[in-house]
Design a protein around this motif. Sequence first.
Motif: not given
Length: 125
Positions: A65, A92, A94-96, A101, A103, A117, A119
């Motif tokens: 985070e 924003t 997004e963690r994967v 990613t 956005s 977006s 990546e």
Amino acid sequence: MSATQLKGLLVPLQRDGARNYAEVDGERLLASQIRQVIGVQRGELPWRTTFGSDTDQLRFLNNDEAMAQRARYMVKRALAAWLPKVKIFEVTAERVDTALTISIRYAGLNGAPKTTSVELSTVGQ
């Protein structure tokens, strides 16, 4: 198309049917410009060394985070510097796994909210 309408390269780069790089205008150009600012690391362009973002510094950080917050800050700062006329509503992250990613919600040419977006790859999880 009017003579004053801007055109630019589509990012990521793609070829058109004439074996040239594809050009876009309007909303697609605006989204492309946002992705270009984020995707170019500062110092990468020898003719404009301050252009771009610092997101390449995130590559070897743990995808946690704190790194996501840092990425959002870097993206907001780069967009404010290089596309100051674009109203950014939200950034924003997004963690994967080892991907992050980003956005970006922004005001399109007619003021309506749009999203694009980017990546980013990281090494750490």
